[in-house]
Design a protein around this motif. Structure first.
Motif, PDB file in Angstrom:
ATOM      1  N   LEU A   1       0.835  -1.207   0.000  1.00  0.00           N
ATOM      2  CA  LEU A   1       0.000   0.000   0.000  1.00  0.00           C
ATOM      3  C   LEU A   1       0.866   1.251   0.000  1.00  0.00           C
ATOM      4  O   LEU A   1       0.596   2.201  -0.738  1.00  0.00           O
ATOM      5  N   ALA A   2       1.898   1.261   0.831  1.00  0.00           N
ATOM      6  CA  ALA A   2       2.790   2.418   0.915  1.00  0.00           C
ATOM      7  C   ALA A   2       3.449   2.694  -0.428  1.00  0.00           C
ATOM      8  O   ALA A   2       3.520   3.852  -0.879  1.00  0.00           O
ATOM      9  N   GLU A   3       3.925   1.650  -1.076  1.00  0.00           N
ATOM     10  CA  GLU A   3       4.590   1.814  -2.368  1.00  0.00           C
ATOM     11  C   GLU A   3       3.625   2.341  -3.430  1.00  0.00           C
ATOM     12  O   GLU A   3       3.976   3.233  -4.225  1.00  0.00           O
ATOM     13  N   GLU A   4       2.415   1.796  -3.444  1.00  0.00           N
ATOM     14  CA  GLU A   4       1.442   2.220  -4.454  1.00  0.00           C
ATOM     15  C   GLU A   4       0.960   3.646  -4.193  1.00  0.00           C
ATOM     16  O   GLU A   4       0.766   4.431  -5.140  1.00  0.00           O
ATOM     17  N   LEU A   5       0.780   3.998  -2.930  1.00  0.00           N
ATOM     18  CA  LEU A   5       0.379   5.373  -2.607  1.00  0.00           C
ATOM     19  C   LEU A   5       1.493   6.355  -2.962  1.00  0.00           C
ATOM     20  O   LEU A   5       1.224   7.495  -3.362  1.00  0.00           O
ATOM     21  N   ALA A   6       2.737   5.922  -2.834  1.00  0.00           N
ATOM     22  CA  ALA A   6       3.856   6.777  -3.247  1.00  0.00           C
ATOM     23  C   ALA A   6       3.816   7.016  -4.758  1.00  0.00           C
ATOM     24  O   ALA A   6       4.093   8.126  -5.233  1.00  0.00           O
ATOM     25  N   SER A   7       3.447   5.993  -5.514  1.00  0.00           N
ATOM     26  CA  SER A   7       3.329   6.151  -6.975  1.00  0.00           C
ATOM     27  C   SER A   7       2.195   7.106  -7.332  1.00  0.00           C
ATOM     28  O   SER A   7       2.324   7.920  -8.252  1.00  0.00           O
ATOM     29  N   VAL A   8       1.090   7.014  -6.593  1.00  0.00           N
ATOM     30  CA  VAL A   8      -0.034   7.929  -6.827  1.00  0.00           C
ATOM     31  C   VAL A   8       0.381   9.363  -6.487  1.00  0.00           C
ATOM     32  O   VAL A   8       0.005  10.309  -7.180  1.00  0.00           O
ATOM     33  N   THR A   9       1.171   9.517  -5.434  1.00  0.00           N
ATOM     34  CA  THR A   9       1.675  10.840  -5.074  1.00  0.00           C
ATOM     35  C   THR A   9       2.468  11.438  -6.223  1.00  0.00           C
ATOM     36  O   THR A   9       2.289  12.613  -6.581  1.00  0.00           O
ATOM     37  N   THR A  10       3.352  10.639  -6.803  1.00  0.00           N
ATOM     38  CA  THR A  10       4.169  11.107  -7.935  1.00  0.00           C
ATOM     39  C   THR A  10       3.283  11.509  -9.107  1.00  0.00           C
ATOM     40  O   THR A  10       3.517  12.549  -9.756  1.00  0.00           O
ATOM     41  N   LEU A  11       2.259  10.717  -9.384  1.00  0.00           N
ATOM     42  CA  LEU A  11       1.333  11.022 -10.477  1.00  0.00           C
ATOM     43  C   LEU A  11       0.620  12.346 -10.240  1.00  0.00           C
ATOM     44  O   LEU A  11       0.587  13.215 -11.128  1.00  0.00           O
ATOM     45  N   LEU A  12       0.045  12.526  -9.071  1.00  0.00           N
ATOM     46  CA  LEU A  12      -0.712  13.744  -8.773  1.00  0.00           C
ATOM     47  C   LEU A  12       0.194  14.969  -8.694  1.00  0.00           C
ATOM     48  O   LEU A  12      -0.223  16.074  -9.041  1.00  0.00           O
ATOM     49  N   ASP A  13       1.410  14.763  -8.226  1.00  0.00           N
ATOM     50  CA  ASP A  13       2.357  15.876  -8.146  1.00  0.00           C
ATOM     51  C   ASP A  13       2.728  16.363  -9.542  1.00  0.00           C
ATOM     52  O   ASP A  13       2.926  17.567  -9.766  1.00  0.00           O
ATOM     53  N   ARG A  14       2.785  15.432 -10.482  1.00  0.00           N
ATOM     54  CA  ARG A  14       3.179  15.767 -11.853  1.00  0.00           C
ATOM     55  C   ARG A  14       2.010  16.315 -12.670  1.00  0.00           C
ATOM     56  O   ARG A  14       2.179  17.261 -13.455  1.00  0.00           O
ATOM     57  N   GLU A  15       0.823  15.773 -12.466  1.00  0.00           N
ATOM     58  CA  GLU A  15      -0.332  16.132 -13.302  1.00  0.00           C
ATOM     59  C   GLU A  15      -1.185  17.194 -12.596  1.00  0.00           C
ATOM     60  O   GLU A  15      -2.114  16.887 -11.852  1.00  0.00           O
ATOM     61  N   VAL A  16      -0.872  18.440 -12.851  1.00  0.00           N
ATOM     62  CA  VAL A  16      -1.561  19.555 -12.197  1.00  0.00           C
ATOM     63  C   VAL A  16      -3.055  19.569 -12.538  1.00  0.00           C
ATOM     64  O   VAL A  16      -3.906  19.735 -11.658  1.00  0.00           O
ATOM     65  N   SER A  17      -3.385  19.389 -13.806  1.00  0.00           N
ATOM     66  CA  SER A  17      -4.793  19.445 -14.222  1.00  0.00           C
ATOM     67  C   SER A  17      -5.603  18.320 -13.579  1.00  0.00           C
ATOM     68  O   SER A  17      -6.773  18.513 -13.220  1.00  0.00           O
ATOM     69  N   LEU A  18      -4.975  17.158 -13.402  1.00  0.00           N
ATOM     70  CA  LEU A  18      -5.681  16.023 -12.797  1.00  0.00           C
ATOM     71  C   LEU A  18      -6.028  16.318 -11.347  1.00  0.00           C
ATOM     72  O   LEU A  18      -7.170  16.096 -10.911  1.00  0.00           O
TER      73      LEU A  18
ATOM     74  N   SER B   1      -9.116  21.833   0.808  1.00  0.00           N
ATOM     75  CA  SER B   1      -8.967  23.292   0.746  1.00  0.00           C
ATOM     76  C   SER B   1      -8.149  23.728  -0.455  1.00  0.00           C
ATOM     77  O   SER B   1      -8.284  24.857  -0.936  1.00  0.00           O
ATOM     78  N   GLY B   2      -7.286  22.848  -0.940  1.00  0.00           N
ATOM     79  CA  GLY B   2      -6.464  23.166  -2.102  1.00  0.00           C
ATOM     80  C   GLY B   2      -5.997  21.889  -2.767  1.00  0.00           C
ATOM     81  O   GLY B   2      -5.912  20.835  -2.131  1.00  0.00           O
ATOM     82  N   SER B   3      -5.668  21.966  -4.055  1.00  0.00           N
ATOM     83  CA  SER B   3      -5.281  20.763  -4.792  1.00  0.00           C
ATOM     84  C   SER B   3      -3.966  20.177  -4.277  1.00  0.00           C
ATOM     85  O   SER B   3      -3.766  18.965  -4.291  1.00  0.00           O
ATOM     86  N   ARG B   4      -3.041  21.040  -3.819  1.00  0.00           N
ATOM     87  CA  ARG B   4      -1.782  20.535  -3.292  1.00  0.00           C
ATOM     88  C   ARG B   4      -2.003  19.734  -2.013  1.00  0.00           C
ATOM     89  O   ARG B   4      -1.249  18.812  -1.716  1.00  0.00           O
ATOM     90  N   ASP B   5      -3.031  20.081  -1.269  1.00  0.00           N
ATOM     91  CA  ASP B   5      -3.315  19.356  -0.030  1.00  0.00           C
ATOM     92  C   ASP B   5      -3.643  17.895  -0.308  1.00  0.00           C
ATOM     93  O   ASP B   5      -3.321  17.012   0.489  1.00  0.00           O
ATOM     94  N   LEU B   6      -4.308  17.637  -1.425  1.00  0.00           N
ATOM     95  CA  LEU B   6      -4.628  16.255  -1.777  1.00  0.00           C
ATOM     96  C   LEU B   6      -3.344  15.458  -1.984  1.00  0.00           C
ATOM     97  O   LEU B   6      -3.215  14.326  -1.492  1.00  0.00           O
ATOM     98  N   VAL B   7      -2.387  16.032  -2.685  1.00  0.00           N
ATOM     99  CA  VAL B   7      -1.111  15.347  -2.921  1.00  0.00           C
ATOM    100  C   VAL B   7      -0.398  15.098  -1.593  1.00  0.00           C
ATOM    101  O   VAL B   7       0.117  14.008  -1.344  1.00  0.00           O
ATOM    102  N   ASP B   8      -0.378  16.118  -0.744  1.00  0.00           N
ATOM    103  CA  ASP B   8       0.247  15.971   0.568  1.00  0.00           C
ATOM    104  C   ASP B   8      -0.431  14.874   1.379  1.00  0.00           C
ATOM    105  O   ASP B   8       0.223  14.119   2.104  1.00  0.00           O
ATOM    106  N   GLY B   9      -1.758  14.800   1.244  1.00  0.00           N
ATOM    107  CA  GLY B   9      -2.514  13.793   1.979  1.00  0.00           C
ATOM    108  C   GLY B   9      -2.178  12.378   1.534  1.00  0.00           C
ATOM    109  O   GLY B   9      -1.977  11.485   2.361  1.00  0.00           O
ATOM    110  N   VAL B  10      -2.109  12.151   0.222  1.00  0.00           N
ATOM    111  CA  VAL B  10      -1.757  10.826  -0.297  1.00  0.00           C
ATOM    112  C   VAL B  10      -0.343  10.463   0.143  1.00  0.00           C
ATOM    113  O   VAL B  10      -0.064   9.323   0.546  1.00  0.00           O
TER     114      VAL B  10
END
Length: 271
Positions: free
Chosen positions: A30-47, A90-99
């Motif tokens: 789970l930790a590894e996969e959530l880290a991959s999702v973090t990378t995806l969301l950090d890179r894809e601003v529009s997403l 509250s902000g899109s960056r918060d979602l990335v931080d949360g993941v």
């Protein structure tokens, strides 16, 4: 985080804890996969903006996540991230931080279930002290021009078989993908997650000489009585304090060192 983001992250952490209560769930995966999702969301601003758009329904955003991640990661990871995007942020960056935080917390949970969390806490603390004492090492680990793979290899050489696998993975993620955090901030965040898992406080203890086991036990018991919660000691040896003990818990400092008393006397004389 504030407001809605803090509530969303708290809900996500509860979901992760409930999920990992099931012994068949692999928290490390789970930790590894959530880290991959973090990378995806950090890179894809529009997403990430789509996933935090308050005008879109939570179910609509969950379906989007399922379509993107389905088949790429486990169903448990899809469920966790779907739960996050159903919440308001509250902000899109918060979602990335949360993941990202849930990824680190999954590592903490895995270490706890393997009865290795105490080791991980101590190793993270000692690693932070080593880095803070070496300008050259800190520079190598935080050099912006260095590649993530080069930093990961350096962490492997520094820690390798001398530390728990969870410690190596956490430090590697931090130095390879700092996302604007300093090394110290990241290590402190990991320490707080470990303490939260045990519902306990962390005391940074500075002494001139190592404490005996009985001294550690007495200090732990005294601090537990004082604060009304279990306390974990992170002990740093600093000969400059001369004698006595300094204890820091959060923003509060209890300073009973000889150097502090001498400094107080000096100021009194000068006054």
């Amino acid at each position: 985080m504030i407001g809605a983001s803090r509530e969303a992250l708290a809900a996500g952490r509860e979901n992760l804890e409930s999920l990992t209560d099931n012994t068949s769930v692999d928290a490390v995966k789970l930790a590894e996969e959530l880290a991959s999702v973090t990378t995806l969301l950090d890179r894809e601003v529009s997403l990430r903006r789509l996933l935090t758009d308050p005008s879109r329904s939570g179910e609509d955003k969950a379906r989007l996540i399922a379509s993107l991640l389905g088949g790429q990661v486990s169903g448990e990871t899809v469920d966790l991230v779907s739960g996050l995007v159903r919440s308001r942020w509250s902000g899109s960056r918060d979602l990335v931080d949360g993941v990202e935080e849930l990824s680190a917390y999954a590592e903490v949970i895995a270490a706890d279930k393997a009865t290795k969390l105490d080791n991980v806490e101590d190793e993270l603390f000692r690693f932070g002290r080593i880095v803070s004492g070496s300008h050259e090492l800190r520079g190598a680990l935080t050099e912006p021009k260095a590649t993530a793979s080069a930093k990961a290899e350096l962490v492997k050489k520094l820690l390798g078989a001398r530390a728990e696998a969870a410690t190596v993975r956490l430090v590697t993620t931090l130095v390879a993908h700092p996302r604007g955090r300093s090394l110290e901030q990241g290590l402190d965040a990991y320490s707080k997650l470990a303490a939260a898992r045990r519902d306990r406080m962390v005391a940074e203890v500075t002494t001139a000489v190592p404490l005996s086991d009985s001294q550690k036990e007495r200090l732990t018991a005294a601090l537990t009585r004082l604060y009304g919660r279990p306390v974990h000691l992170n002990i740093d040896i600093d000969p400059e304090v001369l004698g006595g003990v300094q204890v820091k818990i959060g923003d509060e400092v209890i300073d009973g060192t000889v150097s502090s008393r001498l400094e107080g006397a000096r100021q009194a004389l000068e006054g």
